[in-house]
Design an enzyme around this catalytic site. Structure first.
Site, PDB file in Angstrom:
ATOM      1  CG  HIS A 114      55.638  87.164 -20.189  1.00 55.08           C
ATOM      2  ND1 HIS A 114      55.026  86.852 -18.995  1.00 55.08           N
ATOM      3  CD2 HIS A 114      55.166  86.264 -21.092  1.00 55.08           C
ATOM      4  CE1 HIS A 114      54.226  85.816 -19.164  1.00 55.08           C
ATOM      5  NE2 HIS A 114      54.283  85.449 -20.436  1.00 55.08           N
ATOM      6  CD  GLU A 115      56.312  86.175 -25.229  1.00 51.90           C
ATOM      7  OE1 GLU A 115      56.779  85.100 -25.675  1.00 51.90           O
ATOM      8  OE2 GLU A 115      55.152  86.280 -24.799  1.00 51.90           O
ATOM      9  CG  HIS A 175      57.502  82.137 -22.504  1.00 52.86           C
ATOM     10  ND1 HIS A 175      57.031  81.295 -21.522  1.00 52.86           N
ATOM     11  CD2 HIS A 175      56.551  83.101 -22.662  1.00 52.86           C
ATOM     12  CE1 HIS A 175      55.845  81.730 -21.092  1.00 52.86           C
ATOM     13  NE2 HIS A 175      55.542  82.817 -21.765  1.00 52.86           N
TER      14      HIS A 175
END
Length: 357
Positions: free
Chosen positions: A30-31, A34
């Site tokens: 998920h990170e 980003h």
């Protein structure tokens, strides 16, 4: 109901690390979403950390500190000007600041984390299907005097098609047979590797404990071919995406209670039960969890990416003027605190449910 906590496979020494690994991998990806979107948008990433401080190890490469931290609860990305409006007020000095970037770029960075989780889901579902998946329906019993007996069907036969339609589940067979009651249809049967095409007429009336064909059936599991496993990955991802909003609506309407929501303890228990049944079930569960993480993180809740997107939309409505930094900070902190309280309530419910209370 038993008051004993279920015996998890290998004990907590195996189950808890397995659950942590599943969650940490999902949060790291998920990170990473980003991180990649920020880099491609020209935002300076100050740190990409695995785990939460205190820091155990760190190394700077191309202007970004890559760190390994002591608390194994996921990962984080720290960007220049992410929460500091002063960066947005002086774009000439900080052109690589998150705040200095156009709203479209900032929105892309916020969405990229959940997008990465959604990309992971079909991989997990496909991997599960490659290990074991529904591939046909097995006949386990044939009633005397039934159409099945008259057609020569036997226990152990596998039904692959009914009236030209592929079937994977008993419900598939039941639906097609009911729609063709009284008419001759053909069953594509696999009998110990031999392929047969069996004509049969489902009866319109039958004993209460028998169906139109007079057979007992169950799903048959086998490794799926690559193309079928790939298709399974995308269809199950789509199904999971629909399930999460539907459950949230049921929760809001009161159709289901908060006690039916699972938190961290519930996930550990679910992973333990999945591990008992094999790696394909663990992968299947992980697929559903990563979709849940993606969808829930996009909810317009303060502190989550969806909440920050909402503030970005508000900024657009205000002609590009952001809310004062103090207001944004207060909104996000309150949202996170409320979320932590909700997690605590759900965790208490998980413990009571597992303990049989």
């Amino acid at each position: 109901m038993s008051s004993q906590i279920p015996d998890l496979p290998g004990g907590l020494a195996l189950t808890i690390p397995l659950a942590i690994v599943i969650l940490v991998v999902m949060v790291i990806l998920h990170e990473l979403g980003h991180f990649i979107a920020a880099k491609r948008s020209g935002v300076k990433v100050l740190e990409f950390g695995i785990g939460w401080p205190p820091r155990l190890f760190g190394r700077t490469w191309r202007g970004t500190l890559y760190s390994l931290n002591a608390i194994p609860v996921g990962a984080f990305v720290r960007m220049l000007g992410e929460n500091d409006q002063a960066q947005a007020q002086n774009q000439a000095q900080d052109p690589d600041s998150f705040s200095a970037k156009p709203k479209r770029s900032r929105a892309l960075i916020l969405v990229a984390g959940s997008a990465m989780n959604l990309l992971l889901a079909p991989v997990l579902f496909s991997a599960s299907a490659l290990i074991s998946d529904f591939d046909s329906v097995e006949i386990t019993g044939v009633a005397p005097g039934s159409p099945a007996e008259a057609a020569g069907l036997r226990p152990g036969d596998r039904i692959e098609q009914v009236a030209g339609h592929e079937v994977d589940l008993p419900s598939d067979v039941g639906r097609i047979v009911l729609n063709n009651a009284g008419r001759e249809i053909r069953l594509a049967i696999d009998r110990n590797g031999a392929k047969l095409l069996v004509p049969i007429v489902p009866r319109r009336t039958h004993p209460a404990d028998e169906g139109p064909l007079g057979v007992s059936i169950r799903p048959h599991l086998a490794p799926a071919p690559f193309t079928k496993a790939l298709a399974r990955g995308f269809t199950r991802t789509a199904e999971a995406v629909v399930l999460v909003p539907a459950f949230i609506l049921d929760l809001i309407s009161g159709s289901v209670g908060l006690e039916e929501v699972s938190g961290p303890v519930g996930i550990v228990d679910a992973v333990g039960q999945a591990a008992r049944r094999g790696p394909e079930i663990v992968l299947l569960l992980a697929g559903y969890i990563t979709v849940q993480l993606a969808i829930l993180n996009m909810l317009p809740w303060p502190g989550l990416d969806g909440g920050r997107l909402l503030l970005l939309g508000l900024e657009a409505l205000r002609g590009g003027r952001r809310l004062p930094a103090a207001q944004e900070g207060t909104i996000n902190i309150l949202g996170i605190l409320l979320l932590l309280m909700l997690v605590a309530l759900v965790t208490v419910g998980d413990v009571r449910r597992i303990a049989g209370g």
